[in-house]
Design a protein around this motif. Sequence first.
Motif, mmCIF file in Angstrom:
data_model
loop_
_atom_site.group_PDB
_atom_site.id
_atom_site.type_symbol
_atom_site.label_atom_id
_atom_site.label_comp_id
_atom_site.label_asym_id
_atom_site.label_seq_id
_atom_site.Cartn_x
_atom_site.Cartn_y
_atom_site.Cartn_z
ATOM 1 N N SER A 545 0.835 -1.195 0.000
ATOM 2 C CA SER A 545 0.000 0.000 0.000
ATOM 3 C C SER A 545 0.872 1.248 0.000
ATOM 4 C CB SER A 545 -0.925 0.014 1.227
ATOM 5 O OG SER A 545 -1.790 -1.101 1.222
ATOM 6 N N ARG A 546 1.934 1.210 0.805
ATOM 7 C CA ARG A 546 2.843 2.357 0.830
ATOM 8 C C ARG A 546 3.482 2.559 -0.529
ATOM 9 N NH1 ARG A 546 7.718 3.402 0.353
ATOM 10 N NH2 ARG A 546 8.306 1.207 0.200
ATOM 11 N N MET A 547 3.888 1.462 -1.156
ATOM 12 C CA MET A 547 4.520 1.559 -2.471
ATOM 13 C C MET A 547 3.540 2.074 -3.528
ATOM 14 S SD MET A 547 6.621 -2.050 -2.341
ATOM 15 C CE MET A 547 7.480 -1.838 -3.904
ATOM 16 N N LEU A 548 2.257 1.746 -3.368
ATOM 17 C CA LEU A 548 1.251 2.172 -4.343
ATOM 18 C C LEU A 548 0.871 3.637 -4.181
ATOM 19 C CD1 LEU A 548 -1.054 -0.974 -4.290
ATOM 20 C CD2 LEU A 548 -0.037 0.006 -6.346
ATOM 21 N N ALA A 549 0.620 4.033 -2.923
ATOM 22 C CA ALA A 549 0.056 5.369 -2.708
ATOM 23 C C ALA A 549 0.831 6.212 -1.724
ATOM 24 C CB ALA A 549 -1.393 5.232 -2.218
ATOM 25 N N GLY A 550 1.898 5.641 -1.163
ATOM 26 C CA GLY A 550 2.644 6.396 -0.157
ATOM 27 C C GLY A 550 1.921 6.444 1.175
ATOM 28 N N GLN A 551 0.825 5.724 1.329
ATOM 29 C CA GLN A 551 0.029 5.713 2.560
ATOM 30 C C GLN A 551 -0.302 4.271 2.912
ATOM 31 O OE1 GLN A 551 -3.422 8.194 2.038
ATOM 32 N NE2 GLN A 551 -2.263 9.853 1.077
ATOM 33 N N GLU A 552 0.226 3.829 4.053
ATOM 34 C CA GLU A 552 -0.003 2.436 4.440
ATOM 35 C C GLU A 552 -1.471 2.149 4.757
ATOM 36 O OE1 GLU A 552 2.181 4.455 5.635
ATOM 37 O OE2 GLU A 552 4.146 3.549 6.062
ATOM 38 N N ASP A 553 -2.198 3.163 5.234
ATOM 39 C CA ASP A 553 -3.547 2.921 5.735
ATOM 40 C C ASP A 553 -4.636 3.349 4.767
ATOM 41 O OD1 ASP A 553 -2.508 1.963 8.153
ATOM 42 O OD2 ASP A 553 -2.276 4.010 8.917
ATOM 43 N N SER A 554 -4.239 3.682 3.516
ATOM 44 C CA SER A 554 -5.241 4.053 2.518
ATOM 45 C C SER A 554 -6.054 2.819 2.136
ATOM 46 C CB SER A 554 -4.549 4.644 1.280
ATOM 47 O OG SER A 554 -5.454 4.718 0.202
ATOM 48 N N GLU A 555 -7.378 2.914 2.297
ATOM 49 C CA GLU A 555 -8.234 1.768 1.992
ATOM 50 C C GLU A 555 -8.166 1.406 0.508
ATOM 51 O OE1 GLU A 555 -9.830 -0.244 3.958
ATOM 52 O OE2 GLU A 555 -9.029 0.842 5.681
ATOM 53 N N THR A 556 -8.093 2.441 -0.333
ATOM 54 C CA THR A 556 -8.009 2.176 -1.772
ATOM 55 C C THR A 556 -6.709 1.470 -2.106
ATOM 56 O OG1 THR A 556 -9.308 4.169 -2.230
ATOM 57 C CG2 THR A 556 -8.019 3.238 -4.052
ATOM 58 N N ALA A 557 -5.602 1.959 -1.500
ATOM 59 C CA ALA A 557 -4.308 1.332 -1.746
ATOM 60 C C ALA A 557 -4.290 -0.086 -1.210
ATOM 61 C CB ALA A 557 -3.201 2.172 -1.104
ATOM 62 N N ARG A 558 -4.911 -0.304 -0.024
ATOM 63 C CA ARG A 558 -4.938 -1.642 0.551
ATOM 64 C C ARG A 558 -5.707 -2.600 -0.356
ATOM 65 N NH1 ARG A 558 -3.912 -2.875 5.670
ATOM 66 N NH2 ARG A 558 -5.673 -4.326 5.717
ATOM 67 N N ALA A 559 -6.801 -2.110 -0.894
ATOM 68 C CA ALA A 559 -7.591 -2.964 -1.773
ATOM 69 C C ALA A 559 -6.810 -3.317 -3.031
ATOM 70 C CB ALA A 559 -8.894 -2.245 -2.137
#
Length: 572
Positions: A545-559
């Motif tokens: 998620s961090r690699m995708l959006a720079g935010q570990e807790d982003s729900e969109t990135a987590r998905a």
Amino acid sequence: MRIRSLGVIDDAVVELSPGFTAVTGETGAGKTMVVTSLGLLLGGRADPALVRIGAKAAVVEGRIALRPGTSAVLRAEEAGAELDDGALLVSRTVSAEGRSRAFLGGRSVPVGVLAELADELVAVHGQTDQQGLLRPARQREALDRYAGDAVAGPLAKYAGAYKRLRAVAVELEELVTRARERAQEADLLRFGLNEIASVEPLPGEDAELAAEAERLGHAEALASAAAVGHAALAGNPEDPESVDATTLVAGAHRALEAVRSHDPALAALAERIGEVAILLGDVAGELAGYADDLDADPLRLAAVEERRAALTALTRKYGEDITAVLAWAQEGAARLTELDGDDDRIGDLTAERDGLRAELSVLAQELTDARTEAAARFAEAVTAELASLAMPHARVSFAVGQSEDPEGVEVGGRTVAYGPTGADEVELLLAPHPGAPPRPIAKGASGGELSRVMLAVEVVFAGTDPVPTYLFDEVDAGVGGKAAVEIGRRLAKLAKSAQVVVVTHLPQVAAFADRQLLVEKTNDGTVTRSGVTVLEGEDRVRELSRMLAGQEDSETARAHAEELLATARADG
């Protein structure tokens, strides 16, 4: 691997998967130190700047599993290394002063031994290696490696003939360009040999004549001395009153003989005096013979001195004595034979040169044919791989050609330049889309395209000449989206036949890894033992998620991260 005091890494352990390992982390966290560490274990250059500030030395230790019976095992055993349950323990130390030490299987070895093993153990690829792929020489090497025995066989024969041709050409050039010098040398040798032959010296003759000259030059003094000695021992016949040693000793001997029966000690003395009398008689006789034989002929002395003068003229030029002169003559005769044979040698070498050039022409044609055939197969295989790497319309081809050179060898009815690997100039061409003309990849490929071309080449290689481990250092730079997913998929495919280690910033690539390692710095900017961790479950989703959006807790990135992992597992 265990890494200590290397760059930002204080002390860390890196456990690599037998399949596909992805190394991720923030920029500057020390991911590339993993590549650097492996490079040191494989004989890479020891840069003291790599040593962590304040540390005395950087240390990298690794455990490498080897297939039994491979040449890597044999080379390690030749170096004195001992295997640990089929694995090789390797250690490299780099001091802050720049000194480097290498250990292999518990034995200290030259760093060059590690470098010898590197080619068989690991294929390392990074941004600099992509630049290497742009060089035509590297592209020819890649094609030859793919062609296998079809090129390796004639190339080995060609290399041997080429090496011999170079040696023949050098010798021939020397003979021709130094012809005048060699002719002058031959004239000097002939003069010297004729001068020696005219004198006809005999071994040791100079020493014998010197002794004879000394004797003849003092003949009168020697004769007089011999006569005086003889008279003292045997008497002077012209002086009946003279007393000589022989008479006196004979008298002593008679006196003792008369009473010797009365005392054994006196008898022994009598025997000794008898021996003296015999010795005096022998010496006296020899003195008389010496005087009779002594030749005081001045003509003989003159002849001896003349002969000595002739010998001295030789020793002044050719050696310190006649033995040395004769040795010079023997060596000179051998050298003259060699020089006199130059014309024949030039003819022989010229014929051999022409024959070797003809042989090279045949072998060069074989190489061209083999490379041309392999180039078509190689290009087709790489093109197919590119289709799987989101470049469906790209076409790869090889240009195999030669350059005209009137001094070269004949290939295909043309006289072309040639070198140690043949006459072919090989260049990898890329047409990225339909209608685009094939261009050298150095000019026709973007950074992302070049990364995919290189990966495609390596995947093709894996099916023909696999190495145990491939290490990719951010070769996915400049790539994103669907192409990144396909790169991850192809790396996973490559990992089915070899160990693959990738340092990457792309979550699409990391998601396909069998094991994902996270490199993290502590608050003081170092990477400690706990700073390299194996990510599993929720931790891996957070990192993707961090690699995708720079935010570990982003729900969109987590998905998205979970979707990437699901896609990778489905492919597996």
